[in-house]
Write a protein that holds these residues in place. Structure first.
Motif, PDB file in Angstrom:
ATOM      1  N   GLY A   1       0.062  14.910  -9.764  1.00 28.28           N
ATOM      2  CA  GLY A   1       1.156  13.979 -10.022  1.00 28.28           C
ATOM      3  C   GLY A   1       2.441  14.387  -9.329  1.00 28.28           C
ATOM      4  O   GLY A   1       3.191  13.541  -8.826  1.00 28.28           O
ATOM      5  N   TYR A   2       2.683  15.680  -9.294  1.00 24.88           N
ATOM      6  CA  TYR A   2       3.889  16.213  -8.636  1.00 24.88           C
ATOM      7  C   TYR A   2       3.883  15.882  -7.149  1.00 24.88           C
ATOM      8  O   TYR A   2       4.858  15.346  -6.609  1.00 24.88           O
ATOM      9  N   HIS A   3       2.784  16.179  -6.476  1.00 23.13           N
ATOM     10  CA  HIS A   3       2.726  15.953  -5.030  1.00 23.13           C
ATOM     11  C   HIS A   3       2.719  14.463  -4.690  1.00 23.13           C
ATOM     12  O   HIS A   3       3.350  14.039  -3.705  1.00 23.13           O
ATOM     13  N   ALA A   4       2.025  13.658  -5.508  1.00 19.08           N
ATOM     14  CA  ALA A   4       2.010  12.214  -5.269  1.00 19.08           C
ATOM     15  C   ALA A   4       3.392  11.613  -5.467  1.00 19.08           C
ATOM     16  O   ALA A   4       3.823  10.738  -4.703  1.00 19.08           O
ATOM     17  N   ALA A   5       4.119  12.080  -6.480  1.00 17.23           N
ATOM     18  CA  ALA A   5       5.474  11.573  -6.720  1.00 17.23           C
ATOM     19  C   ALA A   5       6.413  11.963  -5.580  1.00 17.23           C
ATOM     20  O   ALA A   5       7.275  11.165  -5.177  1.00 17.23           O
ATOM     21  N   GLN A   6       6.246  13.170  -5.062  1.00 13.84           N
ATOM     22  CA  GLN A   6       7.059  13.570  -3.910  1.00 13.84           C
ATOM     23  C   GLN A   6       6.874  12.597  -2.756  1.00 13.84           C
ATOM     24  O   GLN A   6       7.840  12.229  -2.066  1.00 13.84           O
ATOM     25  N   GLN A   7       5.640  12.173  -2.562  1.00 13.98           N
ATOM     26  CA  GLN A   7       5.338  11.211  -1.498  1.00 13.98           C
ATOM     27  C   GLN A   7       6.014   9.867  -1.758  1.00 13.98           C
ATOM     28  O   GLN A   7       6.641   9.291  -0.868  1.00 13.98           O
ATOM     29  N   LEU A   8       5.919   9.379  -3.000  1.00 12.88           N
ATOM     30  CA  LEU A   8       6.509   8.076  -3.330  1.00 12.88           C
ATOM     31  C   LEU A   8       8.032   8.102  -3.264  1.00 12.88           C
ATOM     32  O   LEU A   8       8.659   7.121  -2.861  1.00 12.88           O
ATOM     33  N   LEU A   9       8.621   9.212  -3.650  1.00 11.85           N
ATOM     34  CA  LEU A   9      10.078   9.290  -3.732  1.00 11.85           C
ATOM     35  C   LEU A   9      10.754   9.331  -2.362  1.00 11.85           C
ATOM     36  O   LEU A   9      11.970   9.214  -2.262  1.00 11.85           O
ATOM     37  N   LYS A  10       9.954   9.461  -1.312  1.00 12.83           N
ATOM     38  CA  LYS A  10      10.514   9.363   0.038  1.00 12.83           C
ATOM     39  C   LYS A  10      10.986   7.943   0.315  1.00 12.83           C
ATOM     40  O   LYS A  10      11.793   7.713   1.217  1.00 12.83           O
ATOM     41  N   GLN A  11      10.443   6.994  -0.489  1.00 13.08           N
ATOM     42  CA  GLN A  11      10.872   5.603  -0.371  1.00 13.08           C
ATOM     43  C   GLN A  11      12.030   5.364  -1.345  1.00 13.08           C
ATOM     44  O   GLN A  11      11.846   5.413  -2.556  1.00 13.08           O
ATOM     45  N   LYS A  12      13.175   5.133  -0.812  1.00 11.23           N
ATOM     46  CA  LYS A  12      14.392   5.053  -1.624  1.00 11.23           C
ATOM     47  C   LYS A  12      14.407   3.849  -2.564  1.00 11.23           C
ATOM     48  O   LYS A  12      15.153   3.822  -3.548  1.00 11.23           O
ATOM     49  N   LYS A  13      13.552   2.845  -2.295  1.00 13.35           N
ATOM     50  CA  LYS A  13      13.593   1.632  -3.107  1.00 13.35           C
ATOM     51  C   LYS A  13      12.844   1.768  -4.432  1.00 13.35           C
ATOM     52  O   LYS A  13      13.032   0.945  -5.334  1.00 13.35           O
ATOM     53  N   ILE A  14      11.987   2.768  -4.561  1.00  8.01           N
ATOM     54  CA  ILE A  14      11.187   2.931  -5.778  1.00  8.01           C
ATOM     55  C   ILE A  14      12.100   3.170  -6.984  1.00  8.01           C
ATOM     56  O   ILE A  14      12.936   4.076  -6.989  1.00  8.01           O
TER      57      ILE A  14
ATOM     58  N   HIS B   1       0.821  -1.211   0.000  1.00  9.26           N
ATOM     59  CA  HIS B   1       0.000   0.000   0.000  1.00  9.26           C
ATOM     60  C   HIS B   1       0.857   1.264   0.000  1.00  9.26           C
ATOM     61  O   HIS B   1       0.468   2.292  -0.558  1.00  9.26           O
ATOM     62  N   GLU B   2       2.028   1.198   0.619  1.00  9.53           N
ATOM     63  CA  GLU B   2       2.880   2.391   0.682  1.00  9.53           C
ATOM     64  C   GLU B   2       3.468   2.777  -0.675  1.00  9.53           C
ATOM     65  O   GLU B   2       4.020   3.865  -0.833  1.00  9.53           O
ATOM     66  N   ASN B   3       3.344   1.868  -1.656  1.00  8.56           N
ATOM     67  CA  ASN B   3       3.816   2.180  -3.005  1.00  8.56           C
ATOM     68  C   ASN B   3       2.744   2.837  -3.870  1.00  8.56           C
ATOM     69  O   ASN B   3       2.950   3.035  -5.069  1.00  8.56           O
ATOM     70  N   VAL B   4       1.604   3.163  -3.272  1.00 11.70           N
ATOM     71  CA  VAL B   4       0.499   3.795  -3.987  1.00 11.70           C
ATOM     72  C   VAL B   4       0.224   5.167  -3.376  1.00 11.70           C
ATOM     73  O   VAL B   4       0.085   5.295  -2.159  1.00 11.70           O
ATOM     74  N   ALA B   5       0.173   6.183  -4.228  1.00  9.01           N
ATOM     75  CA  ALA B   5      -0.154   7.543  -3.793  1.00  9.01           C
ATOM     76  C   ALA B   5      -1.320   8.048  -4.623  1.00  9.01           C
ATOM     77  O   ALA B   5      -1.354   7.852  -5.846  1.00  9.01           O
ATOM     78  N   ALA B   6      -2.279   8.687  -3.972  1.00  3.91           N
ATOM     79  CA  ALA B   6      -3.474   9.188  -4.661  1.00  3.91           C
ATOM     80  C   ALA B   6      -3.478  10.706  -4.676  1.00  3.91           C
ATOM     81  O   ALA B   6      -3.068  11.360  -3.716  1.00  3.91           O
ATOM     82  N   ALA B   7      -3.946  11.253  -5.796  1.00  4.86           N
ATOM     83  CA  ALA B   7      -4.015  12.705  -5.947  1.00  4.86           C
ATOM     84  C   ALA B   7      -4.978  13.023  -7.074  1.00  4.86           C
ATOM     85  O   ALA B   7      -5.513  12.133  -7.731  1.00  4.86           O
ATOM     86  N   SER B   8      -5.208  14.310  -7.319  1.00  2.00           N
ATOM     87  CA  SER B   8      -6.047  14.717  -8.441  1.00  2.00           C
ATOM     88  C   SER B   8      -5.341  14.383  -9.749  1.00  2.00           C
ATOM     89  O   SER B   8      -4.109  14.347  -9.820  1.00  2.00           O
ATOM     90  N   LEU B   9      -6.126  14.144 -10.792  1.00  2.92           N
ATOM     91  CA  LEU B   9      -5.578  13.739 -12.094  1.00  2.92           C
ATOM     92  C   LEU B   9      -5.055  14.951 -12.864  1.00  2.92           C
ATOM     93  O   LEU B   9      -5.487  15.242 -13.978  1.00  2.92           O
TER      94      LEU B   9
END
Length: 264
Positions: free
Chosen positions: A163-176, A150-158
């Motif tokens: 996309g920018y804010h959701a990617a910022q969230q995902l990129l906190k995980q170094k393994k992505i 679940h932590e590999n999924v980020a939701a935001a407006s289309l």
């Protein structure tokens, strides 16, 4: 024609396809903006009916009230074509896009490239529910033996901003090492978030979008995306509504649209 957002690139392409079919036949397109709101859609439907338009094309993320549904008197009294990803149940006039297959193919491609930590940027609850894209992502992981997280999924407006804010969230995980975006606008925002982190695409992180809109080929590097024939969807929707106007006795068919992974 009623659309959720006249500024959205996806719907702009839909409208272009509609106009390409209707204009040579002498029909004038009146474009209305619903701002994604069901109440506004119903209001516009009533106003257009009061003005005795020949027919209405409605692009909607919403389930219509029963009094405007496929079996309603309103639906029977005025030709109404729906571009709604099938959320309103009906037997004919459905425009079916193979979104699941497109998403599954995109994520499978990333898996074959060796990625096992694949992020997903999906829509939030305020817009179209792109459940088939989400399911395609999950099932591709499952079939490859990769555990869904679940932590590999980020939701935001289309949107680009979403996309920018959701990617910022995902990129906190170094393994992505790869991100699948639910549309091309989100992918554009994702690109910015990646570059702000001083990562390179695709050397450090691979990105795949969905829609195949024209601007995707002008991104740096050009975006790999799941292409759907957006113009043809609008063109076909227009053909269906004109047929319903001019040949009301005919049954409007359903139409299936393929998707394909496009490398710009």
């Amino acid at each position: 024609m009623i659309v959720p957002d006249v500024t959205d690139s996806f719907f702009s392409k839909i409208v272009e396809g509609v106009e390409h079919y209707t204009t040579p036949l002498g029909y004038m397109l009146v474009l209305c903006n619903s701002h994604h709101e069901l109440e506004k859609e119903v209001q516009l439907l009533r106003q257009l009916a009061d003005r005795s338009v020949d027919g209405v094309l409605l692009a909607t993320p919403n389930v219509l009230p029963d009094e405007y549904g496929a079996n309603s008197d309103f639906f029977q009294s005025m030709p109404l074509g729906l571009i709604d990803r099938g959320v309103n149940q009906r037997e004919s006039g459905r425009l079916i896009i193979k979104e699941y297959e497109g998403a599954y193919r995109a994520v499978s491609y990333l898996l074959k490239k060796g990625h096992t930590h694949i992020g997903l940027i999906k829509e939030d609850t305020s817009y179209y529910q792109l459940e088939e894209r989400y399911n395609g992502y999950r099932h591709a992981l499952k079939d490859a033996g990769v555990v869904f997280k679940h932590e590999n999924v980020a939701a935001a407006s289309l949107t680009v901003e979403g996309g920018y804010h959701a990617a910022q969230q995902l990129l906190k995980q170094k393994k992505i090492t790869a991100i699948f975006c639910s549309n091309d606008a989100m992918a554009m925002g994702c690109y910015r978030a990646i570059y702000e982190r001083k990562y390179k695409i695709p050397e450090d992180i691979s990105v795949i979008g969905f829609d195949g809109l024209s601007f995707s080929s002008f991104m740096t590097p050009p975006l790999t995306t799941v292409k759907q024939t957006v113009f043809d969807i609008g063109f076909t929707a227009a053909k269906f509504i004109i047929d319903a106007i001019e040949f009301p006795e005919r049954r409007i068919p359903n139409k299936i649209f393929e998707t394909k992974l496009s490398f710009s």
